[in-house]
Design a protein around this motif. Structure first.
Motif, PDB file in Angstrom:
ATOM      1  N   GLN A   1       0.723  -1.224   0.028  1.00 45.49           N
ATOM      2  CA  GLN A   1      -0.096   0.114  -0.012  1.00 45.49           C
ATOM      3  C   GLN A   1       0.888   1.273   0.057  1.00 45.49           C
ATOM      4  OE1 GLN A   1      -2.509  -0.722   3.463  1.00 45.49           O
ATOM      5  NE2 GLN A   1      -3.830  -1.830   2.352  1.00 45.49           N
ATOM      6  N   ALA A   2       2.097   1.214   0.564  1.00 43.83           N
ATOM      7  CA  ALA A   2       2.967   2.412   0.564  1.00 43.83           C
ATOM      8  C   ALA A   2       3.766   2.369  -0.766  1.00 43.83           C
ATOM      9  CB  ALA A   2       3.886   2.260   1.902  1.00 43.83           C
ATOM     10  N   GLY A   3       3.648   1.399  -1.712  1.00 46.73           N
ATOM     11  CA  GLY A   3       4.430   1.469  -2.792  1.00 46.73           C
ATOM     12  C   GLY A   3       5.759   0.956  -2.543  1.00 46.73           C
ATOM     13  N   ALA A   4       6.113   0.410  -1.509  1.00 46.10           N
ATOM     14  CA  ALA A   4       7.536   0.103  -1.347  1.00 46.10           C
ATOM     15  C   ALA A   4       8.105  -1.187  -2.338  1.00 46.10           C
ATOM     16  CB  ALA A   4       7.939  -0.310   0.112  1.00 46.10           C
ATOM     17  N   ILE A   5       6.819  -1.781  -2.604  1.00 44.65           N
ATOM     18  CA  ILE A   5       7.225  -3.142  -3.177  1.00 44.65           C
ATOM     19  C   ILE A   5       6.340  -2.980  -4.460  1.00 44.65           C
ATOM     20  CG2 ILE A   5       6.530  -5.624  -3.483  1.00 44.65           C
ATOM     21  CD1 ILE A   5       6.800  -5.815  -0.296  1.00 44.65           C
ATOM     22  N   GLU A   6       7.205  -3.127  -5.783  1.00 41.47           N
ATOM     23  CA  GLU A   6       6.302  -2.852  -7.075  1.00 41.47           C
ATOM     24  C   GLU A   6       6.595  -3.938  -8.039  1.00 41.47           C
ATOM     25  OE1 GLU A   6       7.142   1.056  -8.235  1.00 41.47           O
ATOM     26  OE2 GLU A   6       6.174   2.274  -6.980  1.00 41.47           O
ATOM     27  N   PRO A   7       5.724  -4.499  -8.751  1.00 39.53           N
ATOM     28  CA  PRO A   7       4.383  -4.403  -8.575  1.00 39.53           C
ATOM     29  C   PRO A   7       3.624  -5.102  -7.338  1.00 39.53           C
ATOM     30  CG  PRO A   7       4.622  -6.133 -10.123  1.00 39.53           C
ATOM     31  CD  PRO A   7       5.996  -5.559  -9.720  1.00 39.53           C
ATOM     32  N   ALA A   8       2.545  -4.412  -6.680  1.00 36.17           N
ATOM     33  CA  ALA A   8       2.119  -4.768  -5.414  1.00 36.17           C
ATOM     34  C   ALA A   8       1.721  -6.400  -5.581  1.00 36.17           C
ATOM     35  CB  ALA A   8       1.047  -4.098  -5.075  1.00 36.17           C
ATOM     36  N   GLY A   9       1.925  -6.871  -4.467  1.00 34.39           N
ATOM     37  CA  GLY A   9       1.377  -8.398  -4.204  1.00 34.39           C
ATOM     38  C   GLY A   9       2.411  -9.537  -4.990  1.00 34.39           C
ATOM     39  N   THR A  10       3.743  -8.849  -5.308  1.00 34.74           N
ATOM     40  CA  THR A  10       4.753  -9.779  -5.736  1.00 34.74           C
ATOM     41  C   THR A  10       5.522 -10.578  -4.933  1.00 34.74           C
ATOM     42  OG1 THR A  10       6.516  -7.772  -6.146  1.00 34.74           O
ATOM     43  CG2 THR A  10       4.826  -8.653  -8.071  1.00 34.74           C
ATOM     44  N   ILE A  11       5.415 -10.111  -3.710  1.00 33.98           N
ATOM     45  CA  ILE A  11       6.080 -10.855  -2.548  1.00 33.98           C
ATOM     46  C   ILE A  11       5.215 -11.448  -1.641  1.00 33.98           C
ATOM     47  CG2 ILE A  11       7.649 -10.605  -0.556  1.00 33.98           C
ATOM     48  CD1 ILE A  11       9.295 -10.117  -3.169  1.00 33.98           C
ATOM     49  N   LYS A  12       5.462 -12.816  -1.445  1.00 34.28           N
ATOM     50  CA  LYS A  12       4.481 -13.288  -0.449  1.00 34.28           C
ATOM     51  C   LYS A  12       5.190 -13.743   0.668  1.00 34.28           C
ATOM     52  CE  LYS A  12       1.239 -13.595  -3.941  1.00 34.28           C
ATOM     53  NZ  LYS A  12       0.100 -12.604  -3.725  1.00 34.28           N
ATOM     54  N   PRO A  13       4.673 -14.173   1.760  1.00 40.04           N
ATOM     55  CA  PRO A  13       5.106 -14.485   3.164  1.00 40.04           C
ATOM     56  C   PRO A  13       6.349 -15.664   2.833  1.00 40.04           C
ATOM     57  CG  PRO A  13       2.903 -14.316   3.692  1.00 40.04           C
ATOM     58  CD  PRO A  13       2.988 -14.070   2.008  1.00 40.04           C
ATOM     59  N   ALA A  14       6.055 -16.565   1.931  1.00 39.91           N
ATOM     60  CA  ALA A  14       6.895 -17.736   1.899  1.00 39.91           C
ATOM     61  C   ALA A  14       8.299 -17.103   1.066  1.00 39.91           C
ATOM     62  CB  ALA A  14       6.285 -18.797   1.122  1.00 39.91           C
ATOM     63  N   ASP A  15       8.145 -16.013   0.674  1.00 39.48           N
ATOM     64  CA  ASP A  15       9.318 -15.465  -0.105  1.00 39.48           C
ATOM     65  C   ASP A  15      10.310 -14.728   0.882  1.00 39.48           C
ATOM     66  OD1 ASP A  15       8.323 -16.176  -2.535  1.00 39.48           O
ATOM     67  OD2 ASP A  15       6.998 -14.442  -2.734  1.00 39.48           O
ATOM     68  N   VAL A  16      10.027 -14.392   2.138  1.00 41.93           N
ATOM     69  CA  VAL A  16      10.590 -13.665   2.788  1.00 41.93           C
ATOM     70  C   VAL A  16      10.856 -14.413   4.212  1.00 41.93           C
ATOM     71  CG1 VAL A  16       9.956 -11.358   2.044  1.00 41.93           C
ATOM     72  CG2 VAL A  16       8.392 -12.466   3.761  1.00 41.93           C
ATOM     73  N   VAL A  17      10.161 -15.689   4.609  1.00 41.57           N
ATOM     74  CA  VAL A  17      10.433 -16.235   5.778  1.00 41.57           C
ATOM     75  C   VAL A  17      10.223 -17.665   5.590  1.00 41.57           C
ATOM     76  CG1 VAL A  17       7.985 -15.817   6.614  1.00 41.57           C
ATOM     77  CG2 VAL A  17       9.864 -16.332   8.151  1.00 41.57           C
ATOM     78  N   THR A  18      11.074 -18.539   6.133  1.00 37.03           N
ATOM     79  CA  THR A  18      10.915 -20.031   6.247  1.00 37.03           C
ATOM     80  C   THR A  18      10.186 -20.440   7.486  1.00 37.03           C
ATOM     81  OG1 THR A  18      12.566 -20.151   4.705  1.00 37.03           O
ATOM     82  CG2 THR A  18      11.870 -22.376   5.809  1.00 37.03           C
ATOM     83  N   ILE A  19       8.810 -20.510   7.607  1.00 36.17           N
ATOM     84  CA  ILE A  19       8.103 -20.518   8.748  1.00 36.17           C
ATOM     85  C   ILE A  19       8.433 -21.816   9.482  1.00 36.17           C
ATOM     86  CG2 ILE A  19       5.866 -20.747   9.825  1.00 36.17           C
ATOM     87  CD1 ILE A  19       6.509 -17.862   9.185  1.00 36.17           C
TER      88      ILE A  19
END
Length: 342
Positions: A318-336
């Motif tokens: 929403q802040a425009g920090a990731i473009e295009p929006a929605g391209t990064i998912k939780p699994a992309d940033v953390v191995t739960i």
């Protein structure tokens, strides 16, 4: 820094036996060489220099937690989240520490083979720090000001998100590239009106400036953000999950001891980093404790909430920090699956 190596012949024999056993195991954890005691050689980067807030890794080293987990760990100072990510991705380090939000923003801009496996801080420590009399008391005062910071640091990378949440234009604040160690003195000399700094860095700033610090925490506007996270390579997390869990467990033992006894942790840090001011480091660690274990937090240290991760990513979209929006998912940033659980 290396753990002391034994010169006793028997230990060498036992070390060779351990290497042989590991090599014959279906759970071979090798991501690098092993020393004469059969310990896995592992390299680790702090998040930002060797300030007091980084003491927990040295505590784990000094108390033998890494050794007990099977590791011979070399600790080196990092220079901000982006640099740590790149060094880990490139194989120059096996593990590192970096701000989770800056980590996600960076992955939105460049695909690096890294992941996070646990949280050091359950709340963000990121902030802009100024001094009384410098004309900064609220976010709106940052407009037109000069802020010193290391390029690629957490505070620089996250500033546009903070600015949006605070309702100010991010491009009206100028960031001046400055090395981490010199930031407090740069501020004290009046060459900048503020610096990118963690809230726990207040004692260091006030000692350098001999003035009261003014702090604008990012978390005041973005309360859901995590702070620093444990970073490793994606292939290491995938191929050697047990190694990652053991390393993370040892590091978090050091973190627990650090928040339990900040003064003792500061003394340990000074042993490995002689220029450490024990008093300042102790105050940093006292300030850090509620960010590691906030009131009402009943999970194990390092825990990750996947719902909260998604909320953070939505905020960044929403802040425009990731473009295009929605391209990064939780699994992309953390191995739960590798994060500590109750």
């Amino acid at each position: 820094m290396r753990l002391r190596r034994s010169a006793v012949a028997l230990m060498a024999v036992l070390g060779l036996a351990l290497v042989s056993a590991c090599n014959n195991s279906s759970d071979n954890e090798g991501s690098g060489d092993k020393d004469s005691q059969g310990l896995q050689k592992v390299s680790y980067l702090t998040s930002f220099n060797t300030f007091g807030r980084e003491a927990y890794a040295y505590v784990a080293l000094e108390k033998g937690y890494f050794k007990d987990a099977g590791f011979d760990v070399t600790i080196s100072p990092g220079s901000g989240t982006v640099d740590v990510m790149k060094l880990v991705a490139g194989g120059q380090a096996d593990y590192g520490i970096g701000d989770f939000t800056a980590f996600a923003i960076t992955l939105g801009k460049q695909k690096l083979p890294v992941t996070t496996v646990g949280m050091i801080h359950q709340r963000s420590l990121a902030a802009i720090v100024s001094l009384e009399g410098y004309g900064i008391t609220k976010p709106e005062d940052l407009i037109g000001k000069r802020i010193g910071d290391q390029p690629g640091s957490t505070n620089t990378v996250m500033f546009p998100v903070y600015a949006k949440a605070a309702g100010i234009p991010a491009d009206k604040t100028q960031f001046i590239p400055s090395p981490p160690a010199g930031l407090p003195n740069l501020l004290a000399a009046g060459k900048v009106q503020g610096i990118g700094q963690f809230v726990v860095g207040i004692p260091l700033v006030e000692k350098a400036a001999k003035k009261k610090a003014v702090v604008l925490p990012y978390g005041d506007k973005l309360p859901d953000l995590y702070g620093n996270a444990i970073i490793t390579r994606s292939d290491l997390a995938k191929d050697h999950p047990d190694q990652v869990k053991k390393f993370t467990g040892a590091l978090l033992k050091g973190l627990q001891d650090t928040i339990d006894d900040p003064a003792a942790a500061a003394e340990i840090l000074k042993k490995y980093v002689p220029q450490t001011d024990v008093g300042v480091a102790t105050k940093e660690l006292e300030l850090m404790k509620p960010y590691v274990k906030p009131d009402g937090f009943n999970e194990p240290l390092g825990a990750v909430d996947p719902t909260r991760v998604q909320k953070i990513l939505t905020t960044l979209d929403q802040a425009g920090a990731i473009e295009p929006a929605g391209t990064i998912k939780p699994a992309d940033v953390v191995t739960i699956d590798l994060a500590p659980k109750g």
